[in-house]
Write a protein that holds these residues in place. Structure first.
Motif, PDB file in Angstrom:
ATOM      1  N   THR A 365      -1.389   3.900  14.403  1.00 46.95           N
ATOM      2  CA  THR A 365      -0.698   5.180  13.931  1.00 46.95           C
ATOM      3  C   THR A 365       0.893   5.933  15.164  1.00 46.95           C
ATOM      4  O   THR A 365       0.780   7.121  14.770  1.00 46.95           O
ATOM      5  N   CYS A 366       1.581   4.479  15.298  1.00 46.29           N
ATOM      6  CA  CYS A 366       2.807   5.325  16.056  1.00 46.29           C
ATOM      7  C   CYS A 366       3.945   5.854  15.037  1.00 46.29           C
ATOM      8  O   CYS A 366       4.685   6.403  15.710  1.00 46.29           O
ATOM      9  N   PHE A 367       3.003   5.456  13.797  1.00 50.48           N
ATOM     10  CA  PHE A 367       3.495   5.331  13.024  1.00 50.48           C
ATOM     11  C   PHE A 367       3.649   6.660  11.342  1.00 50.48           C
ATOM     12  O   PHE A 367       3.715   6.668   9.967  1.00 50.48           O
ATOM     13  N   ALA A 368       1.963   6.327  11.932  1.00 50.73           N
ATOM     14  CA  ALA A 368       1.391   7.751  11.236  1.00 50.73           C
ATOM     15  C   ALA A 368       0.980   7.059   8.994  1.00 50.73           C
ATOM     16  O   ALA A 368       1.281   7.362   8.376  1.00 50.73           O
ATOM     17  N   ASN A 369       0.371   5.210   9.470  1.00 51.42           N
ATOM     18  CA  ASN A 369       0.849   4.585   8.433  1.00 51.42           C
ATOM     19  C   ASN A 369      -0.782   4.098   8.126  1.00 51.42           C
ATOM     20  O   ASN A 369      -0.754   3.651   9.020  1.00 51.42           O
ATOM     21  N   LEU A 370      -1.186   4.173   6.780  1.00 55.51           N
ATOM     22  CA  LEU A 370      -2.028   3.576   5.938  1.00 55.51           C
ATOM     23  C   LEU A 370      -2.103   2.872   5.141  1.00 55.51           C
ATOM     24  O   LEU A 370      -1.354   2.697   4.339  1.00 55.51           O
ATOM     25  N   ILE A 371      -2.391   1.174   5.801  1.00 56.34           N
ATOM     26  CA  ILE A 371      -2.352  -0.071   4.896  1.00 56.34           C
ATOM     27  C   ILE A 371      -3.432   0.047   4.146  1.00 56.34           C
ATOM     28  O   ILE A 371      -4.680  -0.806   4.901  1.00 56.34           O
ATOM     29  N   LEU A 372      -3.877   0.138   2.978  1.00 51.69           N
ATOM     30  CA  LEU A 372      -4.708  -0.212   2.127  1.00 51.69           C
ATOM     31  C   LEU A 372      -4.479  -1.172   1.571  1.00 51.69           C
ATOM     32  O   LEU A 372      -3.747  -1.818   0.782  1.00 51.69           O
ATOM     33  N   PRO A 373      -5.973  -2.414   1.524  1.00 50.04           N
ATOM     34  CA  PRO A 373      -6.595  -3.102   1.018  1.00 50.04           C
ATOM     35  C   PRO A 373      -6.106  -2.469  -0.766  1.00 50.04           C
ATOM     36  O   PRO A 373      -6.626  -1.715  -1.863  1.00 50.04           O
ATOM     37  N   ARG A 374      -5.737  -3.609  -1.768  1.00 49.39           N
ATOM     38  CA  ARG A 374      -6.448  -3.040  -2.700  1.00 49.39           C
ATOM     39  C   ARG A 374      -6.934  -3.000  -3.887  1.00 49.39           C
ATOM     40  O   ARG A 374      -7.208  -3.882  -4.228  1.00 49.39           O
ATOM     41  N   TYR A 375      -8.249  -2.022  -3.268  1.00 50.60           N
ATOM     42  CA  TYR A 375      -9.239  -2.056  -4.099  1.00 50.60           C
ATOM     43  C   TYR A 375      -9.543  -1.953  -4.828  1.00 50.60           C
ATOM     44  O   TYR A 375      -8.563  -1.187  -5.813  1.00 50.60           O
ATOM     45  N   SER A 376     -10.512  -2.682  -5.705  1.00 45.61           N
ATOM     46  CA  SER A 376     -10.487  -2.912  -7.009  1.00 45.61           C
ATOM     47  C   SER A 376     -11.706  -1.528  -7.884  1.00 45.61           C
ATOM     48  O   SER A 376     -11.873  -1.322  -9.276  1.00 45.61           O
TER      49      SER A 376
END
Length: 377
Positions: A365-376
């Motif tokens: 949240t400090c950087f507005a980063n969304l870290i997504l797993p590589r969903y299939s």
């Protein structure tokens, strides 16, 4: 500064914020506009965090949630949950009329001077958020924004009946109409005979307000009905004016002089609160990618497909998870404050694609980063 909501203003999250403000010169909160500097730092007891931006935004979201509560309130502030500076407007309370999402400043508190000081602190809270590009999820009635920007004159130049209907349609279409429609003295006597109608009205919080000095002991007579309606109408519209003017005074301690005069109430509201609807296309335009992702990567396309299928309430939850605030800046705010939303992959998972499918997304949240797993899918 963090605390659980308590039964008094002093122990609320906002109360702690106001206490800190009392020992701070307002200009110390004036971080340069559009800079990454922060006016203050938040320490969350028992909650270790990485970075300062997330806790900083979270405290604003927590205060907004605390201020907008729907619990019933008792006249005079007895038995209220903290801090009860704002209460649901009557249309919200009754579930009829327009602006049913709105709140108004509370009137009828016993220690009015101390209460007004809290609204002045709330004005500083607004100004600090505005200078720091933090959006507040506060649904205030249009009349409140009007007084905040234009002062009492903002109400005087409007259609008072319409303004009041937007706050309390039952008062206008029920009680006021009943008084006005007693055009004959006989009809008046049958409805209000016996001296039951006094020069008082009930405010939004259920407390009695005298329309004239000593009004609770004075009967309204048939010949006075039109004057009574006008004065009752104005009394209801003015019930939150002292609190809003105190808030305006708090704003003026931190915002450049005259800035409110350059904005309409609606424009200022959007500057402080953003929009309650989440424009997915606008978010796409201000999204960056890293770690080999781009707009055509399957997991990115899946993400945007889901965001488009979500309603606004679900989209706001996504923003809260990633950005620590549930509202989206305007296009101008994105540009002026150099904001962006970043999607990056969650790599390093052991095993096959099934491992990614069972993993949960992360956020910074400090950087507005969304870290997504590589969903299939």
């Amino acid at each position: 500064m963090r605390a659980q909501c308590a039964s008094t203003v002093a122990n609320s999250i906002f109360g702690q914020f106001a206490r800190e403000l009392a020992s701070t010169k307002p200009f110390h909160l004036a971080a340069p506009l559009h800079s990454e500097d922060r006016s203050f730092f938040i320490r969350l007891k028992g909650e270790p965090v990485l970075g300062d931006e997330g806790p900083f935004k979270t405290i604003f979201a927590d205060v907004c949630e605390e201020l907008m509560q729907d619990e019933p309130v008792a006249p005079g502030g007895q038995g209220c949950t903290a801090p009860q500076m704002l209460i649901p407007c009557p249309n919200r309370q009754s579930g009829v009329g327009g602006h049913r999402d709105s709140f108004v400043p509370r009137a009828g508190m016993k220690n009015q001077l101390e209460f007004l000081k809290m609204f002045e602190s709330l004005g500083l809270f607004f100004a600090t958020a505005l200078r720091s590009a933090v959006l507040l999820r506060l649904n205030l009635a249009p009349s409140v924004w009007r007084v905040m920007v234009e002062g009492v004159e903002g109400l005087r130049k409007r259609d008072a009946r319409k303004e009041l209907r937007d706050l309390d349609v039952n008062f206008v279409e029920g009680w006021m109409k009943m008084v006005e429609e007693c055009g004959e003295k006989e009809a008046w006597e049958s409805v209000f005979g016996g001296g039951d109608l006094k020069w008082v009205v009930l405010g939004s919080d259920g407390s009695e307000m005298e329309v004239i000095d000593g009004g609770k002991d004075k009967e309204v007579f048939w010949e006075e009905r039109n004057e009574f309606v006008k004065m009752a109408e104005w009394a209801r519209l003015n019930e939150f004016v002292p609190q809003t003017l105190a808030l305006r005074h708090g704003l003026a301690q931190l915002l450049p002089a005259g800035v409110l005069n350059l904005m309409s109430p609606a424009t200022f509201e959007e500057s402080v609160c953003g929009r309650d609807t989440v424009d997915v296309e606008l978010l796409k335009q201000h999204t960056s990618y890293s770690g080999g992702l781009d707009p055509e990567t399957p997991v990115v396309r899946y993400f945007w497909q889901v965001m488009e299928e979500f309603d606004d309430s679900m989209r706001r939850l996504v923003l809260q998870f990633v950005c620590a605030q549930p509202r989206l800046p305007s296009a101008a705010q994105f540009a002026n404050n150099k904001l962006r939303f970043l999607i990056t992959p969650l790599d390093g998972l052991r095993g096959s694609a099934a491992a990614a499918d069972s993993a949960l997304p992360h956020s910074q949240t400090c950087f507005a980063n969304l870290i997504l797993p590589r969903y299939s899918s």
